[in-house]
Write a protein that holds these residues in place. Structure first.
Motif, short mmCIF file in Angstrom:
data_model
loop_
_atom_site.label_atom_id
_atom_site.label_comp_id
_atom_site.label_asym_id
_atom_site.label_seq_id
_atom_site.Cartn_x
_atom_site.Cartn_y
_atom_site.Cartn_z
N MET A 31 4.07 -7.80 1.38
CA MET A 31 4.40 -9.70 0.80
C MET A 31 3.56 -10.24 0.94
SD MET A 31 6.00 -8.44 -1.57
CE MET A 31 6.53 -10.48 -2.27
N ALA A 32 3.09 -10.34 2.24
CA ALA A 32 1.70 -11.18 3.08
C ALA A 32 0.32 -11.14 1.98
CB ALA A 32 1.04 -10.85 5.02
N GLN A 37 -2.92 -12.79 -2.59
CA GLN A 37 -3.70 -13.20 -3.75
C GLN A 37 -3.52 -13.93 -4.45
OE1 GLN A 37 -6.51 -10.76 -4.82
NE2 GLN A 37 -6.29 -10.27 -2.96
N LEU A 38 -1.86 -14.23 -4.59
CA LEU A 38 -1.76 -15.23 -4.77
C LEU A 38 -1.73 -16.79 -4.74
CD1 LEU A 38 0.88 -15.74 -7.58
CD2 LEU A 38 2.20 -16.07 -5.78
N ASP A 56 2.74 -7.56 15.04
CA ASP A 56 2.08 -8.07 15.55
C ASP A 56 2.31 -9.82 14.67
OD1 ASP A 56 1.15 -6.47 16.97
OD2 ASP A 56 -1.20 -6.13 15.88
N ASN A 57 1.66 -10.68 15.42
CA ASN A 57 1.39 -12.24 15.12
C ASN A 57 0.92 -12.25 13.70
OD1 ASN A 57 3.53 -12.94 15.93
ND2 ASN A 57 1.67 -13.51 18.34
N ASN A 58 -0.31 -11.07 13.61
CA ASN A 58 -1.53 -11.36 12.68
C ASN A 58 -1.87 -11.24 11.49
OD1 ASN A 58 -1.69 -8.84 13.36
ND2 ASN A 58 -4.04 -8.61 13.82
N VAL A 59 0.24 -10.32 11.33
CA VAL A 59 0.64 -9.88 9.59
C VAL A 59 0.78 -11.02 9.05
CG1 VAL A 59 2.23 -9.41 8.37
CG2 VAL A 59 1.81 -7.85 10.72
N VAL A 60 1.26 -12.21 9.00
CA VAL A 60 1.39 -13.47 8.16
C VAL A 60 0.32 -14.01 8.72
CG1 VAL A 60 3.23 -12.13 7.62
CG2 VAL A 60 3.18 -13.84 8.96
N ALA A 61 -0.78 -13.88 8.85
CA ALA A 61 -1.55 -15.29 9.44
C ALA A 61 -2.34 -15.47 8.32
CB ALA A 61 -2.49 -14.71 10.40
N ALA A 62 -2.48 -14.89 7.36
CA ALA A 62 -3.23 -15.40 5.98
C ALA A 62 -2.98 -16.58 5.28
CB ALA A 62 -4.37 -14.64 5.26
N TYR A 170 7.51 -6.87 -6.68
CA TYR A 170 6.87 -6.32 -4.89
C TYR A 170 5.68 -5.85 -5.54
CZ TYR A 170 11.64 -5.60 -2.75
OH TYR A 170 12.73 -6.13 -1.61
N GLY A 171 4.17 -5.57 -4.54
CA GLY A 171 3.37 -4.88 -4.14
C GLY A 171 3.25 -4.84 -3.54
N ILE A 172 1.37 -3.94 -3.37
CA ILE A 172 1.20 -3.78 -2.11
C ILE A 172 -0.21 -3.57 -1.90
CG2 ILE A 172 3.00 -1.49 -1.79
CD1 ILE A 172 0.81 0.29 -2.95
N ASP A 173 -1.10 -3.67 -0.24
CA ASP A 173 -2.93 -4.27 -0.51
C ASP A 173 -2.88 -2.46 -0.72
OD1 ASP A 173 -4.65 -4.14 0.56
OD2 ASP A 173 -4.49 -4.39 2.14
N TYR A 174 -2.95 -1.68 -2.45
CA TYR A 174 -3.22 -0.40 -3.03
C TYR A 174 -4.83 -0.80 -2.41
CZ TYR A 174 -5.14 2.29 -5.81
OH TYR A 174 -5.66 3.39 -6.76
N LYS A 175 -5.87 -1.97 -2.17
CA LYS A 175 -7.52 -0.76 -1.31
C LYS A 175 -6.65 -0.26 -0.41
CE LYS A 175 -9.11 -4.91 -4.69
NZ LYS A 175 -9.75 -6.00 -4.42
N SER A 176 -5.84 -1.11 0.56
CA SER A 176 -6.71 -0.91 1.85
C SER A 176 -6.28 0.42 2.28
CB SER A 176 -5.57 -2.01 3.06
OG SER A 176 -6.51 -2.51 2.92
N PHE A 177 -5.08 1.18 0.97
CA PHE A 177 -4.47 2.22 1.57
C PHE A 177 -5.14 3.56 0.73
CE2 PHE A 177 -1.22 0.09 2.39
CZ PHE A 177 -0.58 0.55 3.30
N ARG A 178 -5.94 3.74 -0.39
CA ARG A 178 -7.01 4.10 -1.29
C ARG A 178 -8.26 4.01 -0.64
NH1 ARG A 178 -7.69 5.08 -6.95
NH2 ARG A 178 -10.28 6.88 -7.36
#
Length: 359
Positions: A31-32, A37-38, A56-62, A170-178
């Motif tokens: 979700m982060a 993107q939103l 890790d704390n950086n999961v939602v840092a952005a 729901y959505g995912i970080d598609y680019k990273s997994f691809r």
């Protein structure tokens, strides 16, 4: 409104960036990625409760996230939401009394409300009664966002018509997994991977039973790598299963890149974002019909195997994947095509359209 000049120098009116606040049960990595993107199309703030996972704390840092305490009062929630001055308020379900109270808050009377639910219609007595009791609560919302088409019946029971209902919670970080999947070893790995909690609702008992049967029936069984934590971890101490423990979200693309197929045998799973992540990585998927994402992402005996959450059926799925080793790469490419619709970019596009439609 903002003025926008087109190539033909015509002046058109474009809606100003809306202020949007999401009230969410707990923040997670997928979700982060979507919220990041939103942020390109709205002024976004997140008000959430703490997660039980050791992220890790950086999961939602952005993202602009205000994390409450687990026992925070309504006043604390109210103050955090009002601080964002939302034009649009997205509330994740009705399970918390504070959420139901927030929807009636007078100082939010001008905000447009959007309800989010991932629960599919299961035709239980509690759902039948609940849909009647919740009707007044749901009437306060302009739209509802559901996880998949399995939620259409429930949303209709709650009083929402088709034009008020959007799939794609729901959505995912598609680019990273691809990208991670592009580094999969050649030849294709002969192994299975499971990612999730070690808990009964995830079908861990049945997974172990099915894997034991699979090992008994074949002379060259593949290993099963498990990534997670939970009360049933001791069940994984059997030959062929390796418990790697909890893995941080940033490491998951690499772990999946070294697998040959993914398995999630849940007894009940409203959707299952990890199925989409594994599909984005380019893996064939073994899952159960109890997982909502199985409808959207897995075509039986095409890019995976849809089984029952029962040991013998899971064994059959393992054997089918094993015996179709030569086609796994092609199955994985199909999985990636299906998963792309759930990329963070596609997710943000759907939600942006919804926000402008109700503004």
């Amino acid at each position: 409104m903002e003025r926008v000049y087109t190539e033909k120098h015509c002046v058109v009116e474009s809606p100003a960036r809306p202020r949007v606040t999401f009230v969410w049960n707990e923040v997670n990595a997928y979700m982060a990625a979507c919220w990041c993107q939103l942020q390109n199309t709205c002024e976004l703030s997140i008000v959430s409760y703490p997660t039980k996972r050791p992220y890790d704390n950086n999961v939602v840092a952005a993202v602009n996230n205000h994390t409450l305490l687990a026992d925070s009062s309504f006043e604390t929630l109210r103050s955090a939401v009002l601080a964002g001055k939302p034009d649009i308020l997205v509330i994740c379900g009705w399970g918390k009394r504070t959420y139901r109270k927030l929807a009636r808050e007078r100082e939010l009377a001008d905000a447009r409300l959007v309800l989010v639910i991932d629960t599919p219609w299961r035709d239980t007595w509690s759902q039948r009664l609940g849909s009647l009791l919740l009707n007044r609560f749901c009437n306060q919302f302009l739209a509802v966002v559901i996880a998949s088409d399995r939620g259409q019946i429930y949303s209709k029971r709650l009083g929402f018509n088709a034009s008020q209902t959007m799939t794609g919670m729901y959505g995912i970080d598609y680019k990273s997994f691809r990208a991670g999947g592009e580094h999969r070893p050649n030849p294709w790995p002969k192994s299975f991977a499971y990612i999730g909690r070690y808990a009964s609702e995830k079908g861990i008992n049945e997974l172990v039973d099915g894997y034991k049967l699979y090992r008994e029936m074949l002379t060259d069984p593949w290993p099963l790598d498990c990534y997670g934590s939970g009360p049933l971890a001791s069940l994984l101490r059997v030959p062929g299963i390796v418990d790697h423990g909890f893995v941080q979200p940033n490491d998951l693309p690499n772990k999946l890149a070294h697998a040959g197929a993914f398995v999630l045998p849940s007894r009940y799973e409203p959707w299952g974002a990890v199925i989409a992540e594994a599909a984005a990585s380019g893996l064939p998927i073994i899952t159960t019909s109890s997982c909502g994402a199985s409808v959207d992402l897995v075509h039986h005996c095409f890019n995976g195997y849809v089984c029952a959450s029962e040991g013998r059926s899971i064994c059959d799925a393992f054997i089918w994947v094993h015996r179709n080793y030569g086609g796994l790469q092609s199955m994985g490419r199909s999985s990636q095509r299906f998963a792309e619709a759930y990329s963070a970019e596609a997710w943000a596009s759907r939600w942006t359209e919804l926000f402008y439609r109700i503004s």
